[in-house]
Design an enzyme around this catalytic site. Structure first.
Site, short mmCIF file in Angstrom:
data_model
loop_
_atom_site.label_atom_id
_atom_site.label_comp_id
_atom_site.label_asym_id
_atom_site.label_seq_id
_atom_site.Cartn_x
_atom_site.Cartn_y
_atom_site.Cartn_z
NE ARG A 39 -1.23 15.15 8.54
CZ ARG A 39 -0.62 14.01 8.32
NH1 ARG A 39 0.65 13.85 8.69
NH2 ARG A 39 -1.24 13.00 7.74
CD GLU A 51 -8.60 15.74 3.20
OE1 GLU A 51 -8.68 14.77 2.44
OE2 GLU A 51 -7.91 15.72 4.24
CD GLN A 56 -9.04 10.16 -8.35
OE1 GLN A 56 -9.35 11.33 -8.24
NE2 GLN A 56 -9.83 9.29 -8.94
CB THR A 57 -2.70 14.16 -6.60
OG1 THR A 57 -3.68 14.30 -7.63
CG2 THR A 57 -1.40 14.76 -7.09
N GLY A 95 -3.66 17.10 -12.78
CA GLY A 95 -4.57 16.12 -13.38
C GLY A 95 -5.98 16.17 -12.79
CE1 TYR A 96 -8.32 10.78 -12.45
CE2 TYR A 96 -6.16 11.39 -11.59
CZ TYR A 96 -7.02 10.44 -12.11
OH TYR A 96 -6.59 9.17 -12.28
CE1 TYR A 134 -10.65 10.65 2.89
CE2 TYR A 134 -10.64 12.27 1.10
CZ TYR A 134 -10.03 11.69 2.19
OH TYR A 134 -8.81 12.13 2.60
CG ASP A 152 -8.19 7.29 2.74
OD1 ASP A 152 -8.13 6.37 3.59
OD2 ASP A 152 -7.24 8.06 2.52
CB CYS A 216 2.12 -1.52 13.25
SG CYS A 216 0.39 -1.07 13.30
FE1 SF4 Z 1 -1.15 -2.97 9.19
FE2 SF4 Z 1 0.73 -4.57 10.17
FE3 SF4 Z 1 -0.31 -2.61 11.66
FE4 SF4 Z 1 -1.76 -4.72 11.04
S1 SF4 Z 1 0.08 -4.69 12.28
S2 SF4 Z 1 -2.43 -2.61 10.97
S3 SF4 Z 1 -1.05 -5.17 8.98
S4 SF4 Z 1 0.92 -2.37 9.81
#
Ligand code: SF4
Length: 367
Positions: A39, A51, A56-57, A95-96, A134, A152, A216
């Site tokens: 980043r 990327e 898968q890692t 791997g892979y 992706y 993804d 969140c």
């Molecule tokens: Fe995910 Fe909870 Fe945020 Fe909804 S509120 S996007 S379920 S972390």
């Protein structure tokens, strides 16, 4: 809110109205993103490499490989011209292995067709070996600011919860649905950061179990959160079924030297080196010494004149849907035997010079 400098230079224009969702998500990402090395760069090659490695890692596994790989192969030219054994050795443990082979083929195509310049659109990137929907979208948006959405596993989980998507996510229709939803939310002025923010949200807060909804940033937009059932999403009807298998690994030793074989082009991981392996029936305990002696005799291996057989610590390893339990045996041989095709006797000190399979690396740790 800081904007990606490449996007600034490109002055991306969009008629789409700026979404409150994107604004909040990007604000959270700018303040909370993990300081991952890829980043900190705008180099398309380094972004692309990250990327490929991240497919898968786990992030923590990738970081040291990423640094080491960039030192050894800093650009397209160095990858395009590298001997395969050197690439496999630098990749050993990730791997892979098909990923690195495809990466080299793509680098060779770029060196030949585009004079070493990495193409900047998703469409062009997808013409390269190993670049699917992706990865092409990730590189195009992060390195070149193309307003394309990345979908993804993390993004699918977030979207399925935001919109309470109740269909099976393994169906083709689900992929189309998530692509459209991701694109409808995308900030076209900052697509790279937006895509990374969605993936970061899935990786750090919107986790498969016990999502941290209270922390969140977009909880007010989330239907699953409002219904108090985020863990019911995504809906996946077909569960991965694992197959248990057991193998015996033969660690032949003569003084300081160990016997390794090179995997053939007919096997997975061709070109990688390993202690010879054979399947054995599923057993509760380690196979008996008699079984081991029979297997050695049948395969005409170099230690048919073995003087000592010692069981080593069993190890576990998962490859795709195969759960392996491996019983390694150390077999000390008395005299030098002929080297067979695609095999080598090599000192413990030099083992790390070969591209070793992960199973062999795990066994080596117990020697
Ligand atoms: Fe995910 Fe909870 Fe945020 Fe909804 S509120 S996007 S379920 S972390």
């Amino acid at each position: 809110m800081a904007q990606n400098p490449v996007c600034k230079m490109m002055s991306v224009k969009s008629s789409a109205p700026f979404k409150l969702f994107s604004k909040i998500l990007l604000g959270w990402y700018n303040a909370n993103q993990r300081p991952l090395p890829w980043r900190k760069t705008q180099d398309p090659y380094a972004i692309w490499l990250s990327e490929i490695m991240l497919q898968q890692t786990q992030v923590a596994t990738v970081i040291p490989y990423y640094h080491r790989f960039l030192k050894l192969f800093p650009d397209i030219k160095s990858i395009a011209n590298a001997p395969e054994q050197d690439l496999l050795q630098a990749w050993a443990g990730l791997g892979y292995y098909n990923r690195i082979r495809q990466f080299q083929k793509a680098a060779q195509k770029i060196a030949f067709k585009w004079q070493g310049r990495i193409p900047s659109t998703k469409e062009e990137l997808q013409t390269l070996p190993g670049l699917g929907d992706y990865t092409a979208a990730a590189v195009a948006s992060i390195a070149f600011c193309e307003p394309v959405a990345v979908v993804d596993g993390n993004v699918m989980r977030v979207l399925s919860r935001l919109f309470c998507y109740s269909e099976d996510i393994s169906k083709a229709a689900a992929k189309k649905y998530f692509q459209e939803k991701a694109l409808s939310l995308l900030d076209p002025k900052n697509p790279g950061d937006f895509n990374q923010a969605m993936m970061e949200l899935g990786a750090t807060l919107c986790t498969p179990q016990k999502p941290k909804c209270l922390l969140c940033p977009v909880q007010k937009f989330c239907k699953a959160r409002n219904q108090a059932n985020p863990e019911n999403f995504p809906v996946k009807l077909k569960k991965t079924t694992y197959v248990n298998e057991q193998l015996v690994a033969f660690v032949f030793q003569q003084n300081d030297a160990f016997f390794l074989r090179k995997r053939t082009t007919k096997e997975i991981m061709p070109g990688m080196w390993e202690f010879p392996l054979l399947p054995c029936p599923i057993l509760k305990n380690s196979p008996s010494l008699k079984t081991i002696q029979n297997l050695i005799a049948k395969n005409h291996w170099p230690a048919s004149l073995n003087s000592l057989i010692k069981p080593l610590k069993p190890i576990r390893h998962t490859i795709m849907n195969r759960r392996l339990k491996i019983f390694p045996f150390l077999l000390k041989t008395k005299k030098e035997n002929k080297v067979q095709k695609n095999s080598i006797w090599i000192s413990k000190r030099k083992l790390s010079l070969l591209p070793l399979t992960t199973i062999t690396k795990k066994i080596q740790e117990n020697l």
